[in-house]
Scaffold this motif. Structure first.
Motif, PDB file in Angstrom:
ATOM      1  N   SER A 275      35.164  33.974  39.330  1.00  0.00           N
ATOM      2  CA  SER A 275      33.489  34.693  38.661  1.00  0.00           C
ATOM      3  C   SER A 275      33.006  34.071  38.255  1.00  0.00           C
ATOM      4  O   SER A 275      31.934  34.166  37.944  1.00  0.00           O
ATOM      5  N   GLY A 276      34.019  33.130  37.040  1.00  0.00           N
ATOM      6  CA  GLY A 276      33.255  32.245  35.605  1.00  0.00           C
ATOM      7  C   GLY A 276      33.264  33.505  34.706  1.00  0.00           C
ATOM      8  O   GLY A 276      32.850  32.984  33.522  1.00  0.00           O
ATOM      9  N   ILE A 277      33.154  34.680  35.725  1.00  0.00           N
ATOM     10  CA  ILE A 277      33.257  36.076  34.060  1.00  0.00           C
ATOM     11  C   ILE A 277      35.130  36.035  33.421  1.00  0.00           C
ATOM     12  O   ILE A 277      35.862  36.623  33.960  1.00  0.00           O
ATOM     13  N   TRP A 278      35.160  36.249  32.421  1.00  0.00           N
ATOM     14  CA  TRP A 278      36.320  35.997  31.005  1.00  0.00           C
ATOM     15  C   TRP A 278      36.589  37.333  31.441  1.00  0.00           C
ATOM     16  O   TRP A 278      35.717  37.811  29.862  1.00  0.00           O
ATOM     17  N   ASN A 279      37.477  38.202  31.228  1.00  0.00           N
ATOM     18  CA  ASN A 279      37.817  39.924  31.068  1.00  0.00           C
ATOM     19  C   ASN A 279      38.124  39.980  29.323  1.00  0.00           C
ATOM     20  O   ASN A 279      37.534  40.963  29.432  1.00  0.00           O
ATOM     21  N   GLY A 280      38.325  38.769  28.674  1.00  0.00           N
ATOM     22  CA  GLY A 280      38.043  39.854  26.879  1.00  0.00           C
ATOM     23  C   GLY A 280      39.799  39.595  26.893  1.00  0.00           C
ATOM     24  O   GLY A 280      40.004  40.412  25.769  1.00  0.00           O
TER      25      GLY A 280
ATOM     26  N   PRO B 223      54.588  43.540  19.721  1.00  0.00           N
ATOM     27  CA  PRO B 223      54.199  42.263  20.284  1.00  0.00           C
ATOM     28  C   PRO B 223      52.917  41.891  21.234  1.00  0.00           C
ATOM     29  O   PRO B 223      52.096  41.500  21.183  1.00  0.00           O
ATOM     30  N   ASP B 224      53.836  42.742  22.338  1.00  0.00           N
ATOM     31  CA  ASP B 224      53.280  42.561  23.541  1.00  0.00           C
ATOM     32  C   ASP B 224      52.140  42.999  23.675  1.00  0.00           C
ATOM     33  O   ASP B 224      51.182  43.306  25.049  1.00  0.00           O
ATOM     34  N   GLY B 225      51.635  43.959  23.010  1.00  0.00           N
ATOM     35  CA  GLY B 225      50.536  45.355  23.409  1.00  0.00           C
ATOM     36  C   GLY B 225      49.452  44.058  23.833  1.00  0.00           C
ATOM     37  O   GLY B 225      49.266  43.194  22.666  1.00  0.00           O
ATOM     38  N   ALA B 226      48.233  44.184  24.802  1.00  0.00           N
ATOM     39  CA  ALA B 226      47.284  43.934  24.490  1.00  0.00           C
ATOM     40  C   ALA B 226      45.740  44.240  24.955  1.00  0.00           C
ATOM     41  O   ALA B 226      45.655  45.773  25.646  1.00  0.00           O
ATOM     42  N   LEU B 227      45.466  43.597  24.613  1.00  0.00           N
ATOM     43  CA  LEU B 227      43.436  44.334  26.136  1.00  0.00           C
ATOM     44  C   LEU B 227      43.041  43.570  26.232  1.00  0.00           C
ATOM     45  O   LEU B 227      43.068  42.258  26.200  1.00  0.00           O
ATOM     46  N   LEU B 228      41.913  44.680  26.855  1.00  0.00           N
ATOM     47  CA  LEU B 228      40.752  43.408  27.624  1.00  0.00           C
ATOM     48  C   LEU B 228      39.453  44.591  27.367  1.00  0.00           C
ATOM     49  O   LEU B 228      39.339  45.536  27.000  1.00  0.00           O
ATOM     50  N   GLU B 229      38.239  43.442  28.036  1.00  0.00           N
ATOM     51  CA  GLU B 229      37.050  44.671  27.719  1.00  0.00           C
ATOM     52  C   GLU B 229      36.437  45.238  28.953  1.00  0.00           C
ATOM     53  O   GLU B 229      36.670  44.602  29.998  1.00  0.00           O
ATOM     54  N   ASN B 230      36.035  46.343  28.838  1.00  0.00           N
ATOM     55  CA  ASN B 230      36.229  46.777  30.200  1.00  0.00           C
ATOM     56  C   ASN B 230      35.044  46.611  30.460  1.00  0.00           C
ATOM     57  O   ASN B 230      34.933  46.142  32.314  1.00  0.00           O
ATOM     58  N   PRO B 231      33.735  46.052  29.937  1.00  0.00           N
ATOM     59  CA  PRO B 231      31.897  45.817  31.508  1.00  0.00           C
ATOM     60  C   PRO B 231      32.695  44.819  31.243  1.00  0.00           C
ATOM     61  O   PRO B 231      32.647  44.300  32.763  1.00  0.00           O
TER      62      PRO B 231
ATOM     63  N   ARG C  42      37.098  45.506  19.422  1.00  0.00           N
ATOM     64  CA  ARG C  42      36.673  45.281  20.935  1.00  0.00           C
ATOM     65  C   ARG C  42      36.637  42.733  20.704  1.00  0.00           C
ATOM     66  O   ARG C  42      36.676  42.358  21.686  1.00  0.00           O
ATOM     67  N   ASN C  43      35.443  42.854  19.635  1.00  0.00           N
ATOM     68  CA  ASN C  43      35.753  41.476  19.544  1.00  0.00           C
ATOM     69  C   ASN C  43      35.646  40.890  18.457  1.00  0.00           C
ATOM     70  O   ASN C  43      36.486  41.508  17.941  1.00  0.00           O
ATOM     71  N   SER C  44      34.859  39.926  18.213  1.00  0.00           N
ATOM     72  CA  SER C  44      34.425  39.700  16.617  1.00  0.00           C
ATOM     73  C   SER C  44      34.641  40.066  15.883  1.00  0.00           C
ATOM     74  O   SER C  44      34.304  40.607  14.765  1.00  0.00           O
TER      75      SER C  44
END
Ligand SMILES: Cc1cc2nc3c(=O)[nH]c(=O)nc-3n(C[C@H](O)[C@H](O)[C@H](O)COP(=O)(O)OP(=O)(O)OC[C@H]3O[C@@H](n4cnc5c(N)ncnc54)[C@H](O)[C@@H]3O)c2cc1C
Length: 373
Positions: free
Chosen positions: A84-89, A138-146, A248-250
């Motif tokens: 898709s070219g979109i990184w989900n964070g 340490p292995d907990g992770a996240l992504l940006e839903n939108p 969520r981000n920086s």
């Protein structure tokens, strides 16, 4: 007007779209219907927390869903980006849980060989200004839903999935024990050989499913977003009970979430909901008092009476499958659910025993998850 494909998926949230993408990769022609915009309900509203998991050691049904998905999400994110070219964070930022676990929970983490360590405030530089001790994963992770939803939608489009937003299905047209098509409110029909129901919190509103008493209902969750000027005080997820702080981000922080089954289908923020979340964050990390509230939103989690999603064939129909009722963990369980639904549609063996999720199971006992989100 009737449109026909191999498979029609009802519901364009993370469960429906991930399943559509997998089925399209298998060469099937797929249509996704959604009553509004695609990917704008619970899947969009969530915080994107992904608990750790170890597929080779997990054994309870919910743990298998979590571990399967967690093991695959990083490579799947890369696959989506390539397509898709979109990184989900996606990022492995770790989870700091401030609530003391029961001995049984801690033993279950050990059995699954999940990495975790007790940490004093000075031991976790990921969170400044915090005075509580906790347990760090340490292995907990996240992504940006939108972004994840955007990537899924684009990847589906590229694979040729027919996306049909604003297609509110109101009736299943039956012929004996098969569904032939779905009728939408604007008079269209979508025919297929097989159907997948992924309608989240709205599942029991489908007239044909209401009598089945699947035990799926809406649980409202509110989230507040803060803008951070200067250095981020938090770079990992911080959880305490059902509330959490997510970087969520920086320069943005999410504070979540309420759990309000009493709100029904009312998807709105409330002053008390927002204030409760702000109080939680301000007490935990006082410097957040100076952060500006940018926005707030609410979503309807597809709650489930016994804490388990419903995944599998729908009794009484030969060509209909369901994946709904994932509660607080639908993003996290989406890859496992999509894999199971794909295998069912293709008539293949599923990677795990899915009888604990079957639609006509007794729902007397509630299953507590190993991780809250
Ligand atoms: C505040 C909040 C925080 C959360 N945080 C996390 C988290 O950190 N980690 C995690 O893993 N999960 C989290 N969740 C849970 C997760 O978001 C859900 O479990 C998941 O999104 C469910 O996905 P779904 O596709 O089943 O539902 P949805 O995303 O709600 O999609 C269902 C779709 O079906 C459509 N639909 C319904 N009825 C019809 C119809 N008749 N015709 C056509 N379309 C229809 C709807 O419009 C909707 O788009 C959170 C949820 C909320 C609300």
């Amino acid at each position: 007007m009737t449109e026909k494909t191999d498979v029609v998926i009802l519901g364009g949230g993370v469960i429906g779209l991930t399943t559509a993408y997998h089925l399209a990769l298998e060469g099937l022609q797929v249509t996704v219907l959604d009553k509004s915009d695609l990917g704008r309900e619970a899947s969009w509203a969530g915080a994107g927390i992904l608990a750790p998991g170890n597929l080779s050691k997990a054994h309870r049904p919910l743990d298998l869903l979590r571990a399967f998905s967690r093991n695959r999400i990083e490579s799947f994110s890369l696959q989506l980006k390539e397509s898709s070219g979109i990184w989900n964070g996606f990022r492995k930022c770790g989870i700091l849980d401030l609530e003391a676990p029961s001995a049984a929970t801690q033993n279950a983490w050990v059995d699954e060989e999940i990495a975790f360590q007790s940490a004093e405030p000075s031991q976790y530089p990921q969170v400044q200004f915090l005075s509580n001790s906790g347990i760090f994963f340490p292995d907990g992770a996240l992504l940006e839903n939108p972004l994840h939803l955007q990537a899924l939608i684009r990847a589906c489009e590229i694979q040729g999935v027919r996306l049909r937003p604003n297609s509110h299905s109101i009736q299943m047209i039956k012929a004996e024990n098969r569904i032939e098509s779905l009728a939408t409110v604007d008079g269209k029909r979508f025919a297929a050989d097989r159907f997948v129901i992924a309608t989240g919190a709205w599942t029991e509103l489908l007239p044909e499913l209401t009598p089945m008493k699947l035990g799926i209902f809406p649980i409202r969750g509110q989230i507040v977003q803060l803008a951070i000027e200067g250095e981020m005080p938090v770079s990992c997820i911080v959880e305490s009970g059902k509330q959490y702080i997510v970087p969520r981000n920086s320069d943005e922080i999410l504070i979540g979430s309420t759990e309000e089954p009493e709100a029904g289908f009312e998807k709105a923020n409330t002053p008390s909901g927002i204030q409760g979340l702000l109080d939680f964050a301000h007490n935990l990390i006082p410097i957040l008092r100076s952060a500006q509230q940018v926005r707030a939103w609410a979503g309807l989690r597809p709650g489930s009476k016994d804490g388990l999603p419903t995944i599998g064939p729908i009794p009484g129909f030969d060509n209909v499958f369901i994946g709904a009722g994932h509660g607080r963990s639908g993003i996290q369980q989406s890859l496992a659910t999509a894999q199971i639904l794909t295998d069912l549609v293709l008539g293949k063996r599923t990677f795990m025993d899915i009888s604990p999720f079957k639609a006509d199971r007794p729902r007397s006992q509630a299953t507590e998850p190993l991780f809250r989100s």
